[in-house]
Design an enzyme around this catalytic site. Sequence first.
Site, mmCIF file in Angstrom:
data_model
loop_
_atom_site.group_PDB
_atom_site.id
_atom_site.type_symbol
_atom_site.label_atom_id
_atom_site.label_comp_id
_atom_site.label_asym_id
_atom_site.label_seq_id
_atom_site.Cartn_x
_atom_site.Cartn_y
_atom_site.Cartn_z
ATOM 1 N N MET A 141 8.690 15.258 -29.190
ATOM 2 C CA MET A 141 10.107 14.945 -29.004
ATOM 3 C C MET A 141 10.909 16.242 -29.032
ATOM 4 S SD MET A 141 10.397 11.724 -28.508
ATOM 5 C CE MET A 141 12.199 11.742 -28.511
ATOM 6 N N ASP A 182 11.040 3.162 -23.313
ATOM 7 C CA ASP A 182 11.415 3.466 -24.692
ATOM 8 C C ASP A 182 11.751 2.182 -25.440
ATOM 9 O OD1 ASP A 182 11.327 6.376 -24.807
ATOM 10 O OD2 ASP A 182 12.947 6.313 -23.338
ATOM 11 N N MET A 205 12.844 0.561 -28.910
ATOM 12 C CA MET A 205 13.505 0.943 -30.151
ATOM 13 C C MET A 205 13.900 -0.301 -30.936
ATOM 14 S SD MET A 205 16.022 3.937 -28.715
ATOM 15 C CE MET A 205 15.455 5.098 -27.465
ATOM 16 N N ASP A 246 9.553 14.862 -24.252
ATOM 17 C CA ASP A 246 10.558 13.811 -24.071
ATOM 18 C C ASP A 246 11.855 14.227 -24.739
ATOM 19 O OD1 ASP A 246 12.030 11.486 -23.885
ATOM 20 O OD2 ASP A 246 10.584 10.208 -24.900
ATOM 21 N N GLY A 261 15.066 10.961 -18.209
ATOM 22 C CA GLY A 261 15.893 9.770 -18.085
ATOM 23 C C GLY A 261 17.100 10.020 -17.226
ATOM 24 N N SER A 262 18.111 10.657 -17.807
ATOM 25 C CA SER A 262 19.343 10.895 -17.052
ATOM 26 C C SER A 262 19.129 11.853 -15.894
ATOM 27 C CB SER A 262 20.434 11.439 -17.992
ATOM 28 O OG SER A 262 19.997 12.603 -18.665
ATOM 29 N N SER A 264 12.276 7.796 -17.334
ATOM 30 C CA SER A 264 12.531 6.878 -18.442
ATOM 31 C C SER A 264 13.590 5.859 -18.056
ATOM 32 C CB SER A 264 12.993 7.649 -19.678
ATOM 33 O OG SER A 264 13.461 6.759 -20.664
ATOM 34 N N HIS A 282 8.263 5.481 -17.865
ATOM 35 C CA HIS A 282 8.350 5.619 -19.326
ATOM 36 C C HIS A 282 9.278 4.537 -19.879
ATOM 37 C CE1 HIS A 282 7.899 8.024 -23.011
ATOM 38 N NE2 HIS A 282 9.168 7.729 -23.266
ATOM 39 N N MET A 298 9.201 3.391 -30.590
ATOM 40 C CA MET A 298 10.002 3.998 -31.653
ATOM 41 C C MET A 298 10.395 2.880 -32.616
ATOM 42 S SD MET A 298 12.203 6.736 -29.427
ATOM 43 C CE MET A 298 11.939 5.957 -27.834
ATOM 44 N N HIS A 305 6.561 3.858 -25.146
ATOM 45 C CA HIS A 305 6.821 4.717 -26.308
ATOM 46 C C HIS A 305 7.472 3.858 -27.396
ATOM 47 C CE1 HIS A 305 9.285 8.442 -27.858
ATOM 48 N NE2 HIS A 305 8.443 7.975 -28.759
#
Length: 218
Positions: free
Chosen positions: A136, A34, A36, A174, A196-197, A7, A32, A67, A65
């Site tokens: 999620m 994200d 938002m 995720d 992600g991290s 991500s 991925h 959101m 994705h």
Amino acid sequence: MPLIAPSILSADFARLAEQVRAAEAAGADWIHVDVMDGRFVPNITMGFVVVEALRSVTRLPLDVHLMIVEPERYVERFVAAGADVVTVHAEATPHVHRTLQLIRSAGAKAGLAVNPATPLDWFEDVLGELDLALLMSVNPGFGGQRFIPRSLERLERLAALRDRVNPGVRIEVDGGVGPANAAELVRRGADVLVAGSAVFGGGAVAEKLRALRDAAQA
């Protein structure tokens, strides 16, 4: 073999192209993205321009994705920008079935996501329209959160539902995914791991991605 979808929410945006290329070279399966809007979740991230930029620097599928509220208003623009998979939230649109059909008619694979407290029943009536079911395992909005343990049981139930109704659907997890829980997630039914991290959170991207893949295949 599970797919790994790094991500970019946790990437260094000053070196985004470099980090995405490093992830691709290290064997990432998807990227991925994200998106938002500050309304559906308490954060604002990226939009069409970033998807277009990513499309120009990687051949990997872009897993977008959304959101955002009223995602049906923007689906076609994200597909035109380069999205290969578009996932919307069950909680964000009053017309889930219609929105999934819109994604497919635009030429992308269709995904549906649910938040940690949303009943899994949302999936049952639309599994025939899905390519991807996204579970999620944190409350959406921010990277680096801790995995919610109850997500393991929810994942198992979702996998059983998928196997009964539409075995062709991939299950994506995720939130809080890393080497410590990757193998258990795969064992419980995950096909795609969003990280992600665990991939971009400092250190060498290639080494971290390989460590995650090795853990997932253990």
